[in-house]
Design an enzyme around this catalytic site. Structure first.
Site, short mmCIF file in Angstrom:
data_model
loop_
_atom_site.label_atom_id
_atom_site.label_comp_id
_atom_site.label_asym_id
_atom_site.label_seq_id
_atom_site.Cartn_x
_atom_site.Cartn_y
_atom_site.Cartn_z
N THR A 130 0.66 -0.96 0.00
CA THR A 130 0.00 0.00 0.00
C THR A 130 0.86 1.27 0.00
O THR A 130 1.80 1.34 0.71
CB THR A 130 -0.70 -0.28 1.32
N ILE A 131 0.42 2.08 -0.89
CA ILE A 131 0.98 3.43 -0.79
C ILE A 131 -0.11 4.31 -0.23
O ILE A 131 -1.29 4.08 -0.48
CB ILE A 131 1.50 4.01 -2.14
N SER A 146 -2.96 0.17 -3.35
CA SER A 146 -2.07 -0.95 -3.02
C SER A 146 -2.26 -2.12 -3.96
O SER A 146 -3.34 -2.36 -4.50
CB SER A 146 -2.36 -1.42 -1.59
N ILE A 168 -6.13 -2.16 3.20
CA ILE A 168 -5.74 -0.76 3.00
C ILE A 168 -6.85 0.19 3.46
O ILE A 168 -8.01 0.02 3.15
CB ILE A 168 -5.31 -0.47 1.56
#
Length: 540
Positions: free
Chosen positions: A353-354, A371, A419
């Site tokens: 995950t960003i 993500s 996420i």
């Protein structure tokens, strides 16, 4: 010069103060968002541009085949978007048991049979159509440029890229896309992803329709069929993200908001509701009592989340039941201040995950997470358009008698998701958009950083920099090496089984934070970016 990129010194970042802010885990992505603000766009435009850029600059964490969630304040109200993917129409328990054996408990970890229909691109389009100011194609320009011309691979991204290579080398399209020299790039090497530039152009020119039923979907169907998968262009064409109402939990005069299930954000709300029964501020911030309480509250929350949370229509209990104040008070009473415990799920039934965040001077604030689940997701990369598919399908159960029957795989169903973006308000007004990446670390990071800010008055960057713990299962936790030795020893004496480690990436999460100054008029923002990643907060 062949530098040593392992810094032997502890660095402390300072918060950023500005009227317009973008905070992400990669500088080029933050600057992509800032370009949109300078161009006259708003925080939504900035967030989409940053998200698109991050698919290129952090391919271990996300890609053009990711899922996404968003919570945003549009200046008047809070909105939630669930852009998590759905199972292909062929996916049933029988499909997986026939293919992988009668004893299969979940879809595979990698390969096409781990990938649901990705939702991130649809999420970008939905956000742009409803709240954006700039033409959608403009938002893709920075990502296209980065993919076409390349970028120098940074330290943390390279570390995880290299670590994933051995497992994923044999997956369809992986080596062709991500091992350009037959190996992972080195720190500072130029990585180009021209196939993804082609995919981004098609997405830009068609406002996503090439992806959902058009030439990209058809290419994925063809590639999938040639490698034993069953996902189809129609599965893509049928996909729609869902606008949802965020759920919330009051804490210390504020309200924390999360996306409702199928995500795990409710875990942070449960844990906060439990901690609300205790006077944390009277305990030293890094002392054993405060840390023990937070760990035990998080364990209680996960026990319920792992048993009950799934696609909402399949859940046996509601989010409201899980967050009932009397129920959470009863769970709080189970905590023993002198002993770590292995909690089972409770019974709330009455008769993952960003991450990035952006905010503009007009008051719009965006909390966005995207993500591919595990590093490089499924490992599968469609080579024509550079679509690196997530592996969210692995989170489904194949066995009806699994630990969470509500998460049983079915056609068109969404799996349990890790996420989670977060958003904090006070008296109905926006206070902070924030998130902490890293699998089940995400609600734990939401909890720990928020407690530091609201109970102990630490500024967002200090709360971000502070040492963290991570609950795994049973009595097992990881503790970051910066945690005071006396606290670590005292936690061990209470029965916590600990491993002290120093990992700059997922083990303890990585966050981005934007705290608003001024209500109702926006005076500016205080922003932070986690030193555990390569990112930064930028603004003007």
């Amino acid at each position: 010069m062949n530098f040593n990129y392992q810094n032997p010194y502890t660095s402390t970042r300072l918060p950023l103060f500005a009227r317009n802010v973008v905070s992400t885990s990669h500088p080029l992505a933050a600057q992509a968002g800032l370009r949109m603000l300078l161009k006259g766009g708003n925080a939504v435009d900035a967030a989409i541009a940053a998200a698109a850029a991050l698919t290129i600059t952090e391919p271990v964490s996300n890609g053009l085949g990711s899922d996404a969630f968003c919570i945003l304040w549009d200046g008047k109200a809070l909105h939630g978007l669930n852009a998590s993917g759905r199972a292909p129409q062929t996916w049933t328990p029988e499909y997986f048991r026939k293919k992988y054996g009668a004893n299969a408990v979940s879809p595979p970890k990698r390969g096409f049979d781990s990938a649901t229909v990705p939702g991130a691109v649809a999420g970008w389009v939905a956000l742009s159509e409803r709240f954006g100011k700039l033409p959608f194609a403009d938002l893709m320009e920075p990502a296209i440029d980065i993919a076409e011309r390349g970028y120098l691979v940074p330290t943390v991204v390279q570390q995880k890229w290299a670590a994933a290579t051995a497992e994923l080398r044999g997956e369809a399209g992986f080596a062709q896309s991500f091992l350009p020299w037959g190996r992972a790039p080195e720190v500072g090497e130029l990585f180009q992803f021209k196939a993804a530039a082609r995919g981004l152009r098609a997405i830009a020119e068609t406002r996503g329709s090439a992806y959902y039923g058009g030439e990209i979907a058809e290419a994925i169907q063809k590639f999938s069929a040639s490698h034993g998968g069953s996902i189809t262009a129609k599965d893509f064409a049928d996909y729609r993200p869902e606008w949802v109402a965020p759920i919330g939990q009051d804490y210390r005069g504020h309200t924390l908001h999360e996306i409702p299930p199928n995500g795990q954000g409710i875990a942070a709300l449960i844990a906060l509701g439990i901690l609300d029964q205790f006077d944390l501020a009277s305990m030293p911030v890094d002392g054993v009592d405060s840390q023990h309480l937070q760990i035990e509250a998080m364990k209680l929350a996960f026990a319920d989340v792992y048993k009950y949370v799934a696609e909402p229509s399949a859940m046996a209990v509601t989010a409201e039941q899980m967050l009932d104040r009397a129920y959470l008070a009863s769970r709080a009473r189970q905590i023993d201040m002198k002993k770590a415990q292995d909690f089972g799920a409770g019974n709330p039934v009455k008769g993952g995950t960003i991450y990035l965040t952006a905010a503009d001077e007009n008051g719009m604030m965006v909390s966005f997470i995207q993500s591919n689940y595990m590093g490089f997701g499924s490992g599968v990369v469609e080579p024509t358009f550079g679509i690196s598919l997530q592996n969210r399908g692995h989170a489904f159960s194949v066995a009806a008698n699994g630990h969470n029957p509500a998460n049983l795989v079915a056609p068109g169903k969404r799996p349990f998701h890790t996420i989670i973006p977060a958003f904090l308000t006070q008296d109905g007004q926006p206070v902070m958009s924030y998130g902490v990446m890293g699998a089940n670390m995400q609600p734990q990071g939401h909890l720990q950083t928020l407690v530091r800010m609201l109970d102990y008055g630490q500024n967002p960057q200090a709360a971000c920099d502070a040492p963290r713990w991570r609950f795994n299962e049973g009595l097992e936790i990881n503790v970051e090496s910066g945690m005071p030795a006396a606290t670590v020893a005292a936690l061990a004496a209470r029965g916590h089984r600990m491993e002290v480690i120093n990992d700059s990436y997922q083990d303890f999460g990585a966050g981005q934070f934007i705290w608003r100054a001024g209500n109702p008029k926006v005076e500016g923002y205080v922003a932070a970016s986690d030193p555990r990643r390569d990112g930064q907060a930028v603004g003007f």
